[in-house]
Motif scaffolding. Sequence first.
Motif, PDB file in Angstrom:
ATOM      1  N   SER A 195      67.758   2.531  -9.176  1.00 38.27           N
ATOM      2  CA  SER A 195      68.180   3.146 -10.437  1.00 38.27           C
ATOM      3  C   SER A 195      67.203   4.224 -10.889  1.00 38.27           C
ATOM      4  CB  SER A 195      68.315   2.075 -11.528  1.00 38.27           C
ATOM      5  OG  SER A 195      69.419   1.240 -11.265  1.00 38.27           O
TER       6      SER A 195
ATOM      7  N   VAL B 297      69.193   5.581  -1.090  1.00 39.42           N
ATOM      8  CA  VAL B 297      68.471   6.027  -2.288  1.00 39.42           C
ATOM      9  C   VAL B 297      66.969   5.912  -2.060  1.00 39.42           C
ATOM     10  CG1 VAL B 297      68.043   5.553  -4.721  1.00 39.42           C
ATOM     11  CG2 VAL B 297      70.376   5.475  -3.843  1.00 39.42           C
TER      12      VAL B 297
ATOM     13  N   LYS C 263      67.966   7.282  -8.994  1.00 43.54           N
ATOM     14  CA  LYS C 263      69.220   7.867  -9.473  1.00 43.54           C
ATOM     15  C   LYS C 263      69.008   8.611 -10.783  1.00 43.54           C
ATOM     16  CE  LYS C 263      72.993   5.169  -7.503  1.00 43.54           C
ATOM     17  NZ  LYS C 263      74.177   4.341  -7.829  1.00 43.54           N
TER      18      LYS C 263
END
Length: 642
Positions: free
Chosen positions: A243, A282, A246
């Motif tokens: 996260s 990611v 992101k």
Amino acid sequence: MDEMSISEIMVFLKSGDPEKQREGAFAARDKGLIDAAPQLVELLKSESLGVQEAADMALRKIGREECVQALIPLLRSDLPQVRNLAMDILRHIGHQDLDSLIELLNDEDEDMRIFASDILGSSGSYLAVSPLCNALLQDKNVNVRYQAAVSLGELGRSEASSCLNKAFKDEEWVQYAVVEALAKLRDESSIQALIKALADSSELVTSMIVDALGELGNVKAVPMLLKKTETSPTALRNKIVKSIIKVLGGKALAFLSEKERDKLNDYLLVALEDNDPETQDVAMAGLGYVGGEKASAKIITIAAELDSDRDSERLERAENALVSIGYSQALADGLTAEDESKAFVAVRALGRIGGKDAINRLTHAFEVQSRDLQRAITREIYNTGGSEARDFFLHILRTHEDGDVLKNSLKFIGYKLKDDECISELMSFLDHPWNDVKETALDSVLTIGGEAVAAQFRPMITSADPMKRLMAVYAVGRLGAGKNLDILKKALTDDSPDVRKMALDAMATVCPDDKEIIPAAIKVINDENREVRLALVELLGKCPHEETVAYLLESLEDQDEWVRIRAIEALGDKKSSRVTSEIISLWDNSSKLQKIKIIEALGTIGGQVCFRALLDILDDPDTEIQDAAERALDILQEQGME
């Protein structure tokens, strides 16, 4: 049927005939007949799907409080189909009587409270927020509270953030819905609520919050997420760093402190081992900005296991990360790995990184690699290398035998460096046994160009080898046909038809500016080879000079149909009305294809004679001929022809 009266509509609705019931429902819809609402609701129970559909459409169109109130009792039906149909209509029109729906939130039947919460979520009204919040925080049934949270998310009203935040003390089942609802609100208050809830939520709920914050992409969440990584188990920590990447994106990681970047690097290295491909991707993206030697080594291992066809996007992400990290010993070691897949990853990454270290590693690894890797190495160095790779490629030209490797080397010296000191070296490959290598060498030399190159080709005009003469004519045409007309004119008498055709192709580039080449070119108008005659017609078509028309007319009598067809096309493009009768005279002895070309030429030339001829052709029994004539006439009419 004439428009029905209200009384007739009611009679039809109450009849037992499905056809009349449908007709009555459509009529009630068109009139917006509110008095028909109770009967339309009854028709939703019909066994006829057509009657149900007509009643459904009518109730949606009529709407108003009366329809809402008439539908609510159906929510208590024991028939799931009827109950679901009423629910769906109320989601569409329930906002027209919110009070009745809100009142249901106090119903003793928990199912009715669930239904009401669901329908209010589709109302789009801020008036539904407060009663739904009361249901979320006070209802005794967990399913009602869950549905209230879901509906608050669907409403998307920021006013709901406060009560949603309070619901984090509820059961996990409700908390899931609360997280999803806050994520849908996407405003400052909902983000703050999610961040605040991170501190006290269970691991499962925290995991959902982390995912939601990653999707929301608000940078204010990053400090809390970073703090949370220190106390989280591996699986949750992987989600957290995912996260963070992101939210921040790769480049923004540079703004973290050195200590934070080091910690994040460690966490991302662990995340690379996660089973979730998205988490791995990611993590690789983040390591592209904070990673180093260890990251490169792990990413190479992951990339080597990916299928280049099935996982092409993931493979590209991995290689992008390696390029972003830059040159490393891990990449250098990868070049000589036993696993050839790793070596290919390293070759592609180093090729894109470029620079002295990367190019040196690639050139030193070349000799010990397989043929396929050697091809890849020369391809990558060709793309990113500069003058520092000159000696490497010259060595290959002198020692190697693989065609692809040789072609990459020839292109590097000729296309990229345009090295005029290597002309003789490149020229030697014009004798190579493989045509693709020979062609690459020829184009490479001609890319260098200049008088020194031209001087290499002129003596080849008299070679006993027709292939050498062909290359010489092609070369002087590329290097400047206008400056080499004497050579090209002489080539028109060559024994090889390929040489004669090549000479015409070169002369065609000059013809628009120099009509003096026409007398020399038309000497091959009766050449024994059809390809040569076709090349002449193409040359004459490109020349804008009036005298070419007479020679094209002569080509209409050629023994080969394709020569005649190309001559017809060229005459059509010249739009000379004086050739119309000659073109029309070919009709009777033409094949269908030639007739179609005649029609197209007449449509392009235009004028009264062409128009009249095309009208006559419309009587032809062949439908394809008729269609072609119609298209040509359309063109003439678009040009203003009456």
